[in-house]
Design an enzyme around this catalytic site. Sequence first.
Site, short mmCIF file in Angstrom:
data_model
loop_
_atom_site.label_atom_id
_atom_site.label_comp_id
_atom_site.label_asym_id
_atom_site.label_seq_id
_atom_site.Cartn_x
_atom_site.Cartn_y
_atom_site.Cartn_z
N ASN A 95 0.85 -1.19 0.00
CA ASN A 95 0.00 0.00 0.00
C ASN A 95 0.89 1.24 0.00
OD1 ASN A 95 -2.42 1.55 0.29
ND2 ASN A 95 -2.01 1.74 2.49
N HIS A 127 0.75 5.11 1.61
CA HIS A 127 0.00 5.91 2.58
C HIS A 127 0.61 7.31 2.63
CE1 HIS A 127 -2.58 6.71 5.97
NE2 HIS A 127 -1.55 7.24 6.58
N SER A 166 4.67 6.89 2.56
CA SER A 166 5.31 5.61 2.88
C SER A 166 4.71 4.50 2.03
CB SER A 166 5.06 5.23 4.35
OG SER A 166 5.36 6.28 5.23
N ASP A 226 -2.71 0.42 8.12
CA ASP A 226 -1.54 1.28 7.89
C ASP A 226 -0.39 0.96 8.83
OD1 ASP A 226 -2.99 2.61 5.91
OD2 ASP A 226 -3.78 4.08 7.34
C1 GRF Z 1 -2.87 8.66 -2.34
O1 GRF Z 1 -2.71 9.85 -1.63
C2 GRF Z 1 -2.40 7.50 -1.55
O2 GRF Z 1 -1.35 7.82 -0.68
C3 GRF Z 1 -3.61 7.11 -0.77
O3 GRF Z 1 -4.69 7.35 -1.64
C4 GRF Z 1 -4.33 8.34 -2.59
C5 GRF Z 1 -4.59 7.78 -3.95
O4 GRF Z 1 -4.40 8.72 -4.96
N1 GRF Z 1 -3.53 5.75 -0.32
P1 GRF Z 1 -4.50 8.27 -6.49
O5 GRF Z 1 -5.87 7.63 -6.68
O6 GRF Z 1 -3.39 7.30 -6.76
O7 GRF Z 1 -4.38 9.53 -7.27
#
Ligand code: GRF
Length: 201
Positions: free
Chosen positions: A114, A116, A143, A152
């Site tokens: 993932n 985050h 991260s 997370d």
């Molecule tokens: C990102 O900020 C990521 O860190 C979080 O969700 C958002 C996704 O953005 N998990 P995108 O859909 O890739 O533009």
Amino acid sequence: MNQNIALPIRLVVLISGNGSNLQAIIDDINNNNLPAQIVAVISNKADAYGLQRAKKAGIEQRVLSHRDFSDRTQYDQALKELIDEYQPDLVILAGFMRILSNEFVEHYLNKIMNIHPSLLPKYKGLNTHQRAIDAGDKEHGCSVHFVTPELDDGPVILQATVPIKADDTAETLATRVHEQEHRIYPEAIRLFAENKFSLNL
Ligand code: GRF
């Protein structure tokens, strides 16, 4: 753990929205920087813009709406079955806005990542940019981590740091963090594909 995986590694990417991280991964693959292929993009929302990005890139898109299921267990079971049709080496959560059941996460343990938008372990959960500003932090970031049942909380693979400026809003800060997300997510996948690290939980 991943030393027997053939290149290019097979990725299934899960999204719920814009898909800018998905786009960064697509671009890196197309630029021959990332020995991977995205075998499917799966969204829980039919109107996720990331599905259009996948279509444009010639990647198979699937929608599995959580609204069609009565509870998380049933949804996660169906999602697992859908993902496993594609036999991925790695499952990529890229803005997939769902809490995943322990059983689902354990099924993909050591092969689910993932991204985050915070410097974990700080600011798990939502509204991370505003929370970092409100706390008076001088630095913020993002991260990439392996996913474990706790939200997370899995082992961090890569992080990037950005400064917080005096006049930042959550939006301006998010933009700065996003640029770094688009750099480190493909990089983390590349390191995994090239067997530079693995996780054995
Ligand atoms: C990102 O900020 C990521 O860190 C979080 O969700 C958002 C996704 O953005 N998990 P995108 O859909 O890739 O533009």
